[in-house]
Design a protein around this motif. Structure first.
Motif, mmCIF file in Angstrom:
data_model
loop_
_atom_site.group_PDB
_atom_site.id
_atom_site.type_symbol
_atom_site.label_atom_id
_atom_site.label_comp_id
_atom_site.label_asym_id
_atom_site.label_seq_id
_atom_site.Cartn_x
_atom_site.Cartn_y
_atom_site.Cartn_z
ATOM 1 N N VAL A 1 0.764 64.911 30.611
ATOM 2 C CA VAL A 1 2.164 65.247 30.902
ATOM 3 C C VAL A 1 3.157 64.207 30.367
ATOM 4 O O VAL A 1 2.850 63.020 30.272
ATOM 5 C CB VAL A 1 2.378 65.350 32.432
ATOM 6 N N ASP A 2 4.366 64.687 30.066
ATOM 7 C CA ASP A 2 5.486 63.778 29.761
ATOM 8 C C ASP A 2 6.582 64.097 30.794
ATOM 9 O O ASP A 2 7.627 64.618 30.468
ATOM 10 C CB ASP A 2 5.987 63.938 28.317
ATOM 11 N N THR A 3 6.293 63.825 32.010
ATOM 12 C CA THR A 3 7.043 64.376 33.156
ATOM 13 C C THR A 3 8.503 63.970 33.170
ATOM 14 O O THR A 3 8.861 62.831 33.360
ATOM 15 C CB THR A 3 6.377 63.922 34.482
ATOM 16 N N THR B 1 11.211 67.730 34.082
ATOM 17 C CA THR B 1 11.397 68.714 35.156
ATOM 18 C C THR B 1 10.336 69.817 35.158
ATOM 19 O O THR B 1 9.846 70.199 36.223
ATOM 20 C CB THR B 1 12.798 69.368 35.084
ATOM 21 N N ASP B 2 9.991 70.348 33.974
ATOM 22 C CA ASP B 2 9.016 71.453 34.003
ATOM 23 C C ASP B 2 7.592 70.922 34.129
ATOM 24 O O ASP B 2 6.735 71.562 34.750
ATOM 25 C CB ASP B 2 9.168 72.394 32.800
ATOM 26 N N ASP B 3 7.333 69.725 33.589
ATOM 27 C CA ASP B 3 6.031 69.086 33.831
ATOM 28 C C ASP B 3 5.830 68.910 35.341
ATOM 29 O O ASP B 3 4.721 69.095 35.854
ATOM 30 C CB ASP B 3 5.974 67.699 33.190
ATOM 31 N N ALA B 4 6.896 68.532 36.036
ATOM 32 C CA ALA B 4 6.788 68.295 37.485
ATOM 33 C C ALA B 4 6.368 69.569 38.199
ATOM 34 O O ALA B 4 5.516 69.548 39.088
ATOM 35 C CB ALA B 4 8.119 67.782 38.028
ATOM 36 N N GLY C 1 7.484 61.293 25.721
ATOM 37 C CA GLY C 1 7.925 62.635 25.321
ATOM 38 C C GLY C 1 9.326 62.904 25.795
ATOM 39 O O GLY C 1 10.285 62.408 25.197
ATOM 40 N N ASN C 2 9.447 63.646 26.893
ATOM 41 C CA ASN C 2 10.775 63.983 27.410
ATOM 42 C C ASN C 2 11.615 62.735 27.638
ATOM 43 O O ASN C 2 12.842 62.753 27.523
ATOM 44 C CB ASN C 2 10.659 64.745 28.725
ATOM 45 N N THR C 3 10.937 61.662 28.010
ATOM 46 C CA THR C 3 11.579 60.362 28.164
ATOM 47 C C THR C 3 10.505 59.308 27.870
ATOM 48 O O THR C 3 9.415 59.653 27.403
ATOM 49 C CB THR C 3 12.223 60.227 29.577
ATOM 50 N N PRO D 1 -2.706 69.934 27.921
ATOM 51 C CA PRO D 1 -1.608 69.056 27.499
ATOM 52 C C PRO D 1 -0.289 69.827 27.482
ATOM 53 O O PRO D 1 -0.198 70.881 26.859
ATOM 54 C CB PRO D 1 -2.001 68.642 26.074
ATOM 55 N N VAL D 2 0.714 69.278 28.156
ATOM 56 C CA VAL D 2 2.023 69.932 28.197
ATOM 57 C C VAL D 2 3.131 68.993 27.704
ATOM 58 O O VAL D 2 4.295 69.166 28.036
ATOM 59 C CB VAL D 2 2.326 70.486 29.615
ATOM 60 N N GLY D 3 2.714 68.007 26.925
ATOM 61 C CA GLY D 3 3.667 67.112 26.268
ATOM 62 C C GLY D 3 3.226 66.955 24.821
ATOM 63 O O GLY D 3 2.326 67.668 24.351
ATOM 64 N N PHE E 1 9.586 71.289 20.645
ATOM 65 C CA PHE E 1 9.683 69.854 20.931
ATOM 66 C C PHE E 1 8.333 69.122 20.952
ATOM 67 O O PHE E 1 8.170 68.082 20.296
ATOM 68 C CB PHE E 1 10.402 69.660 22.282
ATOM 69 N N ASN E 2 7.370 69.620 21.722
ATOM 70 C CA ASN E 2 6.104 68.871 21.880
ATOM 71 C C ASN E 2 5.393 68.685 20.544
ATOM 72 O O ASN E 2 4.791 67.635 20.290
ATOM 73 C CB ASN E 2 5.154 69.590 22.850
ATOM 74 N N ILE E 3 5.442 69.706 19.706
ATOM 75 C CA ILE E 3 4.751 69.635 18.414
ATOM 76 C C ILE E 3 5.585 68.791 17.443
ATOM 77 O O ILE E 3 5.059 67.955 16.710
ATOM 78 C CB ILE E 3 4.505 71.055 17.848
ATOM 79 N N HIS F 1 8.498 75.942 31.032
ATOM 80 C CA HIS F 1 7.389 76.051 30.077
ATOM 81 C C HIS F 1 6.031 75.615 30.624
ATOM 82 O O HIS F 1 5.045 76.359 30.569
ATOM 83 C CB HIS F 1 7.666 75.181 28.844
ATOM 84 N N ASP F 2 5.976 74.356 31.082
ATOM 85 C CA ASP F 2 4.677 73.744 31.377
ATOM 86 C C ASP F 2 3.969 74.427 32.543
ATOM 87 O O ASP F 2 2.732 74.504 32.575
ATOM 88 C CB ASP F 2 4.866 72.249 31.664
ATOM 89 N N ALA F 3 4.747 74.928 33.489
ATOM 90 C CA ALA F 3 4.136 75.607 34.638
ATOM 91 C C ALA F 3 3.491 76.922 34.209
ATOM 92 O O ALA F 3 2.501 77.363 34.812
ATOM 93 C CB ALA F 3 5.185 75.857 35.715
#
Ligand code: BDR
Ligand code: CA
Length: 315
Positions: free
Chosen positions: A9-11, A13-16, A38-40, A124-126, A166-168, A244-246
């Protein structure tokens, strides 16, 4: 028997929401979470991950810190990611004992897969930095991964650039390694996540569940809707946003939530205009064998139902 899962994860909001869904679902045994830039930055994505588990009363889920930059490039999140995620999530500081495990995420992934019975799904979601690095460092892990369920990619439209998700985009070389690793891959791209939106009304329902996970999910969904409406509103759906990630986690629990095509997919790493594009060979023009179950649609009512059911649970 619950499915064993590791979330990378790159936590954000959606990773959370993905972490809470995986941790609380009776159909998943969450083996651990690894964090990535990732996100941050990695400091925030790691701290956010610990806060999520602490908040829902599951401080025992192991969390390992991973890589702080892409394997080749120096891409960093900017603009859109800041508005939709922020750096620190809106959750209290850790107070129930969630602690970072010693050791590096890449080494833990390698040790865990080599010691496993080949039954831990990798999700993997990041950006795919940790996963590619683990494969490069110890290629024997590949045979021990039964399936990789990736949130990432886009065919119809990108979100970071016109053609890249974004992730890719953030670590295209890593994504290329993972997509071509030879294991079964299910890809949950924007084509699917933008078909399963969560609305302001759904956020109210999540909050009304009265659980820590429901409250946090409501908060994060509303932040996402605010960010999407301001920066990239969903066509004909103001007041709703993808989580997305959920969706990737829900696809592990119930694969029928996605419509997929089994096709050859590769990642563009040389382009000027389309760096990080997932090149989807729907008509098999490349002559290559199919390697990815690429999702083209998702069942929004089922997604929302699953979130409401799972996030209504407590640890
Ligand atoms: C992906 O990028 C990140 O911002 C989200 O957490 C998600 O994993 C969507 O493009
Ligand atoms: Ca993510």
């Amino acid at each position: 028997m619950p499915t064993k899962v590791i979330l990378d994860v790159d936590t954000g909001t959606d990773d959370a929401v993905a972490l809470m869904t995986a941790a609380l679902s009776p159909d998943i045994e969450l083996v651990g979470a690894t964090t990535v830039n990732g996100n941050t930055t990695i400091d925030y994505t790691t701290e956010n991950t610990l806060r999520v588990f602490d908040w829902i009363g599951m401080p025992q889920v192991p969390v390992y810190r991973g890589l702080d930059r892409p394997i080749v490039r120096s891409q960093v999140a900017r603009g859109m990611a800041t508005r939709i995620h922020g750096d620190l999530l809106d959750l209290p500081e850790v107070s129930h004992g969630a602690t970072l495990q010693p050791g590096h995420a890449v080494d833990w992934l390698i040790e865990t897969y080599l010691a496993s019975d080949g039954d831990i799904v990798l999700c993997p979601v990041g950006p795919l930095t940790n996963i590619a690095m683990a494969i490069q460092k110890e290629p024997r892990i590949v045979d021990a991964i039964p399936e990789i369920v990736i949130m990432g990619g886009a065919h119809d439209h990108g979100n970071m650039t016109a053609s890249a998700e974004f992730n890719i985009w953030l670590d295209p070389e890593a994504a290329r390694i993972v997509v071509n690793c030879g294991r079964p891959i299910r890809m949950v791209p924007l084509d699917a996540t933008h078909r399963a939106l969560v609305s302001t009304e759904d956020a109210a329902r999540l909050r009304a569940l009265g659980t820590p996970a429901g409250e946090a999910a409501a908060r994060f969904v509303l932040k996402r809707i605010d960010g999407y409406d301001a920066t990239q509103p969903m066509p004909h759906r103001p007041g709703a946003a993808p989580v997305h990630d959920a969706l990737a986690v829900c696809a592990i629990i119930d694969p029928t939530i996605l419509t997929t095509d089994f096709i050859p997919v590769d990642v563009e790493v040389h382009a000027e205009l389309s760096l990080g594009r997932t090149v989807c060979d729907f008509r098999f023009r490349s002559g290559k064998p199919a390697n990815v179950h690429f999702a083209t649609d998702a069942d929004e009512p089922k997604f929302v139902r699953m979130l409401l059911e799972i996030l209504g649970r407590t640890a």
